[in-house]
Structures are given as C-alpha cells and as structure tokens.
Motif scaffolding. Structure first.
Motif, short mmCIF file in Angstrom:
data_model
loop_
_atom_site.label_atom_id
_atom_site.label_comp_id
_atom_site.label_asym_id
_atom_site.label_seq_id
_atom_site.Cartn_x
_atom_site.Cartn_y
_atom_site.Cartn_z
N VAL A 145 50.83 -36.85 -13.88
CA VAL A 145 49.38 -37.01 -13.82
C VAL A 145 48.84 -36.44 -12.52
O VAL A 145 47.82 -35.71 -12.49
CB VAL A 145 49.01 -38.50 -13.96
CG1 VAL A 145 47.54 -38.73 -13.62
CG2 VAL A 145 49.29 -38.99 -15.38
N ALA A 146 49.52 -36.72 -11.43
CA ALA A 146 49.07 -36.20 -10.13
C ALA A 146 49.07 -34.68 -10.11
O ALA A 146 48.13 -34.05 -9.60
CB ALA A 146 49.96 -36.76 -9.02
N ASP A 147 50.11 -34.06 -10.65
CA ASP A 147 50.19 -32.59 -10.67
C ASP A 147 49.08 -31.99 -11.52
O ASP A 147 48.45 -30.98 -11.13
CB ASP A 147 51.55 -32.15 -11.20
CG ASP A 147 52.69 -32.48 -10.24
OD1 ASP A 147 52.40 -32.76 -9.06
OD2 ASP A 147 53.86 -32.47 -10.69
N CYS A 148 48.82 -32.58 -12.71
CA CYS A 148 47.77 -32.03 -13.58
C CYS A 148 46.39 -32.19 -12.96
O CYS A 148 45.55 -31.28 -13.03
CB CYS A 148 47.81 -32.73 -14.94
SG CYS A 148 49.17 -32.18 -16.01
N VAL A 149 46.12 -33.33 -12.37
CA VAL A 149 44.81 -33.56 -11.73
C VAL A 149 44.62 -32.58 -10.57
O VAL A 149 43.55 -31.99 -10.40
CB VAL A 149 44.70 -35.01 -11.26
CG1 VAL A 149 43.47 -35.20 -10.38
CG2 VAL A 149 44.62 -35.95 -12.47
N GLU A 150 45.66 -32.39 -9.77
CA GLU A 150 45.58 -31.44 -8.65
C GLU A 150 45.31 -30.03 -9.14
O GLU A 150 44.57 -29.26 -8.51
CB GLU A 150 46.88 -31.48 -7.85
CG GLU A 150 46.88 -30.59 -6.63
CD GLU A 150 48.19 -30.66 -5.87
OE1 GLU A 150 48.33 -29.94 -4.86
OE2 GLU A 150 49.08 -31.43 -6.30
#
Length: 465
Positions: free
Chosen positions: A320-325
C-alpha cells in the motif's frame, strides 16, 4: 427388461448386491451356529442332570439295598416329567421301569451312551413309534443293570423352534434388504437419468443447465456440485469470450478508424507540414491499443491461473505504501490528496505483481473519476479481521449507480458519463480477475450516505497465524 439390465449395471446396485450376499452368508452361519450351540448346551445340561441322578441312585443302593433302590426308582418314575428309569437283569431283560422297549444292545456296556438312542413308551399307540433319549447305564455288584436317561424331545423342539425363529427373522431382514437394495438402485438410476438428461442439454449448447441435486449431501450431490461449479466457470468464460469479441469489434473499431483516418491524412499531406503531428497522434493511438491488448492478455493470464505458481507471502502494508507513493505526484497534479492507513505486519499469500497492479488500477480510477469533486480526498485503507483482510480505495467522485455495480466489472463496460475519460473499461475487470484468482471478492459500494463516491473493497482470505 432393458430397464432391469441397466439397473443391475449401476455401481450402487452392484455394491448392494455384494452386501446382500455377504449378509446372507453371515445370516446362514449365524443360524447354524446359534442352533448348534443351543443343542450342545442342552445336551450338556441333560448329561449333567443324568450324572447327578445316577450318583443319587448309587447312594440309595449303598444305603438301602435293592429294595430301597426299587422304591426310589418307582417314586421317581411317577413324578411329572420324570426321566427314563429301567432295571434289567444281567442278560439285558427289562425287569421294571417306565420304558416299554429299548434299542437292542443298549444295556450291554456300563457308562454313558455316546449317541442318543431310540426307545418306546408304554403310552405309545403304535409299536413303530419311537423316541430318542440320552442315558447312562449303571451295573450293580449283583449283575443288575440300571439305566437312567432323559428324553430329547423337548430339547429338540426347542432347537427347532430357535432355528425357525432365526430363519423367519433373518428371512424378513433379507426381504427388507432386497427391497431396500432395489429401491436404492432405482433411486440411483433415476438420479443418473436426470444427470444424463441435463448433460445432453449442456452438450447441445445450453450452458445455463445445471446437474440436479437432491439436497442429501451424498456422493451424487457432491459430484453434481463440483460439476456445476465447473459449468458455471465455463459459462462465465464463454460469456466473457463472447463479450470480449463483441466489445473488441465495437470499442476498438473507433480507435482503429481514427488511426486509419490520421494515417490517410498524413499520407495526403504532400507538403509535410502536418505529418509530424499526425504521426505523433498515430503513435498515441497505437500505444492506447497496445495497452488495451496488454490488459486483455493480463486478464486472460490471470483467469487461466498461470500466475498461481508465483504465489508468495505479500506484506500488504508495504505494498500500500509503495502504490500510494507512486500515485501521489499524479494526485497532486490533479489537486487531490491520497491518505493511507494500513495495519502493519499483515501478510497474505498472493502474487505481489498482480495485487499491486490491481490496487494501482483502483487508485488510478479514483484519481481519474473523482477529479474536480468537492472533497478531493482519496483514502486507501487496509484492515484485518479474524477471517479476512480488506483493502479499500474510497473517493468522493460521482460514484456508480447501484444497479450498474455488477456490470462495470465486465470487460469494456463503461458508463456513458465515463466515455469522455481516457481508458479501456478493463481496469475493474482485471481487479475482479485478480481477486477471483486469490479466492477473494471485489465489493463496490457508495462512499457517502447520499450515494456519491465509490468505495471499492478487495477482500482477501486471511492467513492463519
């Protein structure tokens, strides 16, 4: 007659027949075993009774002599249900007793008679009438011979009665088993006929048909349920194939026509002033077509299960963190914000590449369709329960009407108000295929109470910890 032959070829009837044969053999063995044991037990009781009485008679002779013995035997012979008593001389001639005649040679030897013998009573109407008894012969010191025996008529009647009762009971049981066997066979044959009838319709092209179930949960129901699940999958794939064919013919016709017209216009531009711009537009249209076909290939790959072998443990919080970034710069360009809330340490078994692409599709759709909304917030949330892990992407855009939420996951399906937006109508189809491959579910609902906004939930089965 052919119906009967078909019945006897069914597995259920053959198994029932084997059980019936085994039951009959066991029943026959039980009848003979029980009656044999009963006969031996009664004979042993008779022998014990006779032996005890011979001992008493010997004691009477020792105490009271021959006169006392005669009085004792006479008294015993007059009692109801008396045993057999015979006093014979040294030559075997019957002197006294309650027996009219004995089997010849019976009194020659002292001791137990190894086999039951025949005798005749005084009350017999015919001289040919004979009875059977067990006896023991006692030889006194004066040469007199005393026989004490017991008639075997009552034990024999009991043995015959036990055998008849067992035979009747087992016969009734066997008849019931035969009826049940025939009923099971006919029921199995009827169910097989219904399954064959449904299969014939399916083979004729009606994939909406399903094999019948009775609700009993037996092996036929389990087989039908498995085949029905397979048929449902095949029907869905066929519908998807038909839909893809129709939509490709409909939705790709326009960009291909545009592509041809621009190529024709560039070719007609002999001065070359607009050729560069036309070629750029042709490349852009080609790239869009390539993306469309890549999405179709990815969906086919996922639905075929070719990515199942690439399953591994996926840290959803990190994903989730990678996609949001990755999508934050795009959201900022559209004057939108992305907030993420993900519980740490939550992992599932899945394909990281496909889950990441599915989440990216949802975020990209949210940015695309919620642009210009009053609340420019996109929220990405991941929560875990006892049985599921839920990954949600929610926006505050125009949303999707409730009656269309089941349609938008189909390939190339786009709402009329979305036609002005760039896209192929394959994003949610890919997400749905990814969730099906992960044995999860894709759920759509409104974000706000007034029905606006769209909240898309990817529901994964939780991994046991």
């Amino acid at each position: 007659m052919s119906r009967i032959s078909v019945l006897f070829r069914t597995t259920a009837v053959r198994l029932s027949a084997l059980y019936l044969i085994l039951f009959s053999l066991c029943a026959a063995f039980l009848v003979f075993y029980v009656t044999g044991m009963s006969e031996r037990l009664l004979q042993q009781q008779t022998r014990d009774s006779i032996a005890a009485e011979v001992t008493q008679i010997a004691d009477v002779y020792d105490r009271a002599g021959i006169n006392g013995l005669l009085r004792s035997l006479e008294r015993r012979a007059r009692q109801p249900g008396a045993n057999l008593y015979v006093i014979a001389g040294p030559n075997g001639e019957i002197l006294a007793g309650n027996v009219a005649a004995l089997q010849p040679g019976l009194l020659d030897d002292e001791g137990w008679k190894s086999e039951p013998f025949r005798y005749r009573r005084f009350t017999d109407e015919s001289r040919a009438e004979r009875h059977v008894a067990l006896a023991q012969v006692l030889v006194l010191d004066n040469g007199l011979r005393i026989l004490v025996g017991r008639d075997l008529q009552e034990p024999e009647k009991f043995r015959v009665l036990v055998r008849q009762a067992l035979m009747v009971a087992l016969g009734i049981m066997g008849l019931g088993a035969l009826v049940i066997w025939f009923g099971i066979g006919r029921n199995a044959l009827r169910r097989i006929d219904r399954m064959s009838e449904a299969s014939t319709k399916i083979m004729a092209g009606d994939l909406s048909q399903r094999l019948p179930t009775s609700g009993s949960g037996d092996e036929f129901d389990r087989l039908s349920e498995s085949l029905n699940a397979m048929l449902e999958r095949i029907e869905k794939l066929n519908e998807g194939l038909k839909q893809v064919s129709d939509n490709i013919a409909h939705d790709l016709k326009t960009p291909l026509t545009r592509l041809r017209n621009k190529a024709e216009a560039a070719l007609a531009d002999t001065e070359g002033s607009n050729q560069s711009g036309a070629l750029e537009q042709i490349i852009a249209e080609s790239d869009q077509l390539i993306r469309t076909f890549n999405a179709l290939l990815m969906i086919s790959r996922v639905e075929a299960g070719s990515a199942v072998a690439e399953m591994s443990e996926v840290d959803l919080a990190r994903l989730v963190a990678d996609c949001v970034e990755l999508y934050e710069p795009l959201a900022e360009d559209k004057e939108m914000r992305i907030e993420a809330e993900a519980a740490p340490g939550v992992a599932i078994s899945g394909n990281r590449e496909l889950i990441s692409q599915a989440l990216g599709n949802l975020i990209d759709n949210a940015i695309k369709y919620a642009e210009g909304a009053e609340n420019p917030l996109i929220r990405v949330e991941m929560m875990r329960s006892d049985r599921h892990v839920v990954l949600t992407v929610a926006d505050h855009g125009p949303g999707i009407p409730e009656n269309m939420r089941g349609e938008v996951v189909k390939r190339f399906v786009r709402l009329d108000e979305s036609r002005s937006k760039p896209g192929t109508g394959l994003g949610l189809s890919l997400v749905d295929a990814v969730m099906e491959m992960h044995r999860g579910a894709l759920e759509l609902s409104a974000t706000e109470e007034d029905g606006r906004g769209l909240a898309v939930r990817m529901v994964f089965p939780a991994v046991a910890t």
